[in-house]
Write an enzyme that holds these catalytic residues in place. Structure first.
Site, PDB file in Angstrom:
ATOM      1  N   SER A  27       0.840  -1.206   0.000  1.00 50.27           N
ATOM      2  CA  SER A  27       0.000   0.000   0.000  1.00 50.27           C
ATOM      3  C   SER A  27       0.871   1.250   0.000  1.00 50.27           C
ATOM      4  CB  SER A  27      -0.931   0.004   1.219  1.00 50.27           C
ATOM      5  OG  SER A  27      -0.195  -0.203   2.417  1.00 50.27           O
ATOM      6  N   ASN A 114      -2.764  -3.031  12.827  1.00 53.07           N
ATOM      7  CA  ASN A 114      -4.218  -2.908  12.703  1.00 53.07           C
ATOM      8  C   ASN A 114      -4.767  -1.690  13.449  1.00 53.07           C
ATOM      9  OD1 ASN A 114      -3.846  -5.242  11.346  1.00 53.07           O
ATOM     10  ND2 ASN A 114      -4.827  -6.582  12.857  1.00 53.07           N
ATOM     11  N   THR A 159     -39.644  25.105 -12.407  1.00 48.22           N
ATOM     12  CA  THR A 159     -40.027  23.739 -12.040  1.00 48.22           C
ATOM     13  C   THR A 159     -40.127  23.002 -13.375  1.00 48.22           C
ATOM     14  OG1 THR A 159     -42.409  24.115 -12.166  1.00 48.22           O
ATOM     15  CG2 THR A 159     -41.358  24.543 -10.038  1.00 48.22           C
ATOM     16  N   HIS A 160     -39.707  21.762 -13.398  1.00 51.05           N
ATOM     17  CA  HIS A 160     -39.658  20.989 -14.655  1.00 51.05           C
ATOM     18  C   HIS A 160     -38.799  21.699 -15.708  1.00 51.05           C
ATOM     19  CE1 HIS A 160     -43.174  18.707 -13.090  1.00 51.05           C
ATOM     20  NE2 HIS A 160     -43.523  19.909 -12.645  1.00 51.05           N
ATOM     21  N   SER A 280     -12.205  26.125 -27.223  1.00 49.92           N
ATOM     22  CA  SER A 280     -12.240  24.932 -28.057  1.00 49.92           C
ATOM     23  C   SER A 280     -11.032  24.950 -28.979  1.00 49.92           C
ATOM     24  CB  SER A 280     -13.533  24.929 -28.883  1.00 49.92           C
ATOM     25  OG  SER A 280     -13.369  24.156 -30.048  1.00 49.92           O
ATOM     26  N   LYS A 286     -15.784  29.595 -28.930  1.00 52.46           N
ATOM     27  CA  LYS A 286     -16.281  28.918 -27.725  1.00 52.46           C
ATOM     28  C   LYS A 286     -15.660  29.445 -26.433  1.00 52.46           C
ATOM     29  CE  LYS A 286     -18.757  25.925 -27.468  1.00 52.46           C
ATOM     30  NZ  LYS A 286     -18.609  24.498 -27.706  1.00 52.46           N
ATOM     31  N   ASN A 288     -16.176  27.833 -22.715  1.00 50.83           N
ATOM     32  CA  ASN A 288     -16.878  26.712 -22.072  1.00 50.83           C
ATOM     33  C   ASN A 288     -16.771  26.728 -20.544  1.00 50.83           C
ATOM     34  OD1 ASN A 288     -17.531  25.647 -24.621  1.00 50.83           O
ATOM     35  ND2 ASN A 288     -15.547  24.595 -24.745  1.00 50.83           N
ATOM     36  N   GLU A 293     -18.752  21.884 -15.290  1.00 45.14           N
ATOM     37  CA  GLU A 293     -19.014  20.532 -15.797  1.00 45.14           C
ATOM     38  C   GLU A 293     -18.230  19.491 -15.005  1.00 45.14           C
ATOM     39  OE1 GLU A 293     -19.663  20.995 -20.480  1.00 45.14           O
ATOM     40  OE2 GLU A 293     -17.940  22.086 -19.719  1.00 45.14           O
ATOM     41  N   TYR A 320      -9.300  -7.550  11.434  1.00 44.92           N
ATOM     42  CA  TYR A 320      -8.686  -6.997  10.230  1.00 44.92           C
ATOM     43  C   TYR A 320      -8.667  -8.004   9.092  1.00 44.92           C
ATOM     44  CZ  TYR A 320      -5.420  -4.788   7.058  1.00 44.92           C
ATOM     45  OH  TYR A 320      -4.852  -4.236   5.947  1.00 44.92           O
ATOM     46  N   GLN A 325      -7.478  -2.534   3.379  1.00 44.21           N
ATOM     47  CA  GLN A 325      -6.487  -1.689   2.715  1.00 44.21           C
ATOM     48  C   GLN A 325      -7.122  -0.911   1.557  1.00 44.21           C
ATOM     49  OE1 GLN A 325      -2.285  -2.877   2.527  1.00 44.21           O
ATOM     50  NE2 GLN A 325      -2.555  -3.057   0.334  1.00 44.21           N
ATOM     51  N   LYS A 328      -8.408   3.202   1.508  1.00 42.95           N
ATOM     52  CA  LYS A 328      -7.661   4.451   1.394  1.00 42.95           C
ATOM     53  C   LYS A 328      -7.874   5.193   0.083  1.00 42.95           C
ATOM     54  CE  LYS A 328      -4.507   2.419   4.491  1.00 42.95           C
ATOM     55  NZ  LYS A 328      -5.439   1.279   4.481  1.00 42.95           N
TER      56      LYS A 328
HETATM   57  N1  ARG Z   1      -1.320  -1.600   4.715  1.00 42.84           N
HETATM   58  C1  ARG Z   1      -2.294  -2.100   5.623  1.00 42.84           C
HETATM   59  C2  ARG Z   1      -3.617  -1.390   5.410  1.00 42.84           C
HETATM   60  O1  ARG Z   1      -3.612  -0.421   4.740  1.00 42.84           O
HETATM   61  C3  ARG Z   1      -1.862  -1.878   7.024  1.00 42.84           C
HETATM   62  C4  ARG Z   1      -2.400  -2.849   7.994  1.00 42.84           C
HETATM   63  C5  ARG Z   1      -1.806  -4.163   7.776  1.00 42.84           C
HETATM   64  N2  ARG Z   1      -2.205  -5.096   8.776  1.00 42.84           N
HETATM   65  C6  ARG Z   1      -2.108  -6.411   8.599  1.00 42.84           C
HETATM   66  N3  ARG Z   1      -2.505  -7.183   9.561  1.00 42.84           N
HETATM   67  N4  ARG Z   1      -1.679  -6.915   7.478  1.00 42.84           N
HETATM   68  O2  ARG Z   1      -4.659  -1.794   5.866  1.00 42.84           O
END
Ligand code: ARG
Length: 463
Positions: A27, A114, A159-160, A280, A286, A288, A293, A320, A325, A328
């Site tokens: 990660s 964890n 409205t509408h 454009s 143009k 824009n 958007e 866990y 993971q 994130k």
């Molecule tokens: N990289 C892990 C996560 O984002 C960290 C926790 C890892 N814990 C484990 N028991 N493998 O969740």
């Protein structure tokens, strides 16, 4: 990126991970941004270990000083990591050991990745809600400023997407303000949920070491967790923030959609400053409204980010699992996405120009029909009857190819005798808004009251 050994869990294994697995498992490419939070959490943990006599006071001091040095490297952009670090927690611990030696190996006493990762994410969310809140307040302040600057401009309400009744532009802008005020509340709730420290939960069931979760929580300005299993398993605080971002994204998208319409030649109600428009590559004429958007488009991603985490969580047993993971990237995407939009919106609102004439013209005509019906109802004509009378008048206007304001007095009086007494000026967009009496309406008095309350909300939130 180099891949090699050095994992926190290497002892049990005869060989290192396959490269493809290492890439999937890591990660670090995205959680490196948690480093400042990870380090602050580790400092609090090290201090607590020292205070509780789990490590010596000198060891605690060395760890904290080492962590301060790592933080400085992170802040200076000098911190380097490799895929072999697996995650931010490993990378920080590895660097700490390089700086302070083997005492670094004691830092993880009474702690697991964890509870550590859960803490990092709580701190990230707490910080993110503060930053989003300040961007949102700036946007709300811009809405109030623009509303105040254009107190007497009128435009049709729809409205509408059919012209319905005249509104003060300020009333329309403030409608968005009040939606954002509810977003502020949702962000406040998300912040409170994020302000709980999971440190001390360890892997899932606590630890035999006499750790004090209240001490680490206090050091971080947080509340301690109640149940260690819940503390490492739950991501409700992240869902709360993702939900707040998704709803805010929907509000921003609706505002964006209106400005896409308003700045079209068909509406011609407003023009964006050049600084917030793009052109454009083929059509030289143009201009824009790309930013609006993107705001509309981004809402889809924000809703997707919320869904991604909900779905990741829904089948997980407590404790866990590596699925966690996956929390994130959607979270980072949502926070970055919202912040990028909030960074441009206040400036866009403040610099846009309104085409008062186009808006007022569109707010006249049949958009005044309800005013006529209400005029009759105020004179004792049952509203249903008044509605029918005015409906017939509208049809007559269409036959004559004229608007309601152009209807000869005699024709009005013929439609209903009471219409003969219609005061001049009522059948205009400004006359119509000025004629509103109900609280919270588009009347100038109500809009003044709203502006007063809006300023109060802004002052209260900034306090
Ligand atoms: N990289 C892990 C996560 O984002 C960290 C926790 C890892 N814990 C484990 N028991 N493998 O969740």
């Amino acid at each position: 990126m180099e891949t090699s050994g050095g994992h926190l869990w290497g002892g049990r294994f005869g060989s290192g991970p396959a490269e493809a697995f290492e890439r999937l498992n890591a990660s670090i490419p995205f959680d490196i941004r948690l480093a400042p939070y990870d380090i602050r959490g580790s400092m609090a943990h090290a201090k607590m270990l020292g205070e509780r006599g789990i490590i010596s006071p000198e060891e605690a001091k060395t760890l904290v000083r080492g962590l301060e040095a790592v933080l400085r490297e992170v802040e200076a952009g000098e911190f380097s990591w490799s895929l072999a670090d697996e995650d931010v927690h490993t990378a920080v611990e590895r660097r700490l050991r390089e700086l302070v030696g083997d005492v670094a190996l004691k830092l993880h006493t009474g702690r697991s990745r964890n509870d550590q990762v859960a803490l990092d994410l709580h701190l990230f969310c707490r910080d993110a809600t503060d930053r989003i809140k300040s961007g949102l307040l700036e946007t709300m302040a811009a809405l109030v400023e623009v509303a105040e600057r254009h107190r007497d401009l009128v435009l049709p309400g729809y409205t509408h997407l059919q012209r319905a009744q005249p509104l003060l532009l300020a009333h329309h802008l403030l409608a968005h303000f009040w939606a954002f005020a509810r977003d502020l509340q949702r962000l406040g709730a998300a912040r409170a949920a994020a302000n709980v420290s999971p440190l001390g939960a360890a892997a899932l069931g606590g630890t035999p070491h006499p750790v004090d979760p209240a001490l680490t929580a206090e050091e971080l300005g947080m509340e301690p967790f109640v149940n260690s299993l819940d503390a490492v398993s739950e991501r409700d605080f992240a869902l709360d923030l993702l939900y707040a971002c998704a709803v805010l994204g929907v509000h921003l998208s609706r505002l964006g959609e209106e400005w896409v319409l308003w700045t079209s030649q068909e509406f011609g109600f407003a023009e964006l400053d050049d600084a917030y428009s793009s052109g454009s590559s083929i059509m030289p004429q143009k201009k824009n409204p790309d930013a609006y958007e993107l705001m509309r488009g981004r809402a889809g991603r924000l809703i997707g980010d919320l869904n991604a985490l909900m779905i990741a969580l829904k089948g997980l047993p407590l404790g866990y699992s590596k699925d966690l993971q996956e929390d994130k990237e959607p979270l980072f995407d949502a926070v970055d996405g919202i912040l990028a939009v909030l960074a441009v919106l206040p400036g866009m609102l403040r610099t846009a120009r309104f085409c008062a004439g186009r808006m007022e013209e569109a707010a006249g005509g049949f958009a005044l029909a309800t005013e006529l019906a209400d005029f009759l109802a105020a004179r004792g004509v049952p509203f249903r009857e008044a509605h029918r009378v005015v409906g017939r008048l509208v049809r007559r206007c269409e036959e004559l190819g004229i608007s309601l304001e152009e209807m000869p007095r005699a024709e009005l009086a013929a439609a209903h005798p009471a219409l003969g007494e219609l005061p001049g000026g009522l059948l205009t967009p400004r006359g119509s808004v000025a004629n509103k009496r109900s609280p919270g309406s588009t009347s100038p008095a109500s809009v003044e009251e709203q502006l007063r309350r809006a300023r109060e909300v802004l002052a209260g939130a900034r306090r």
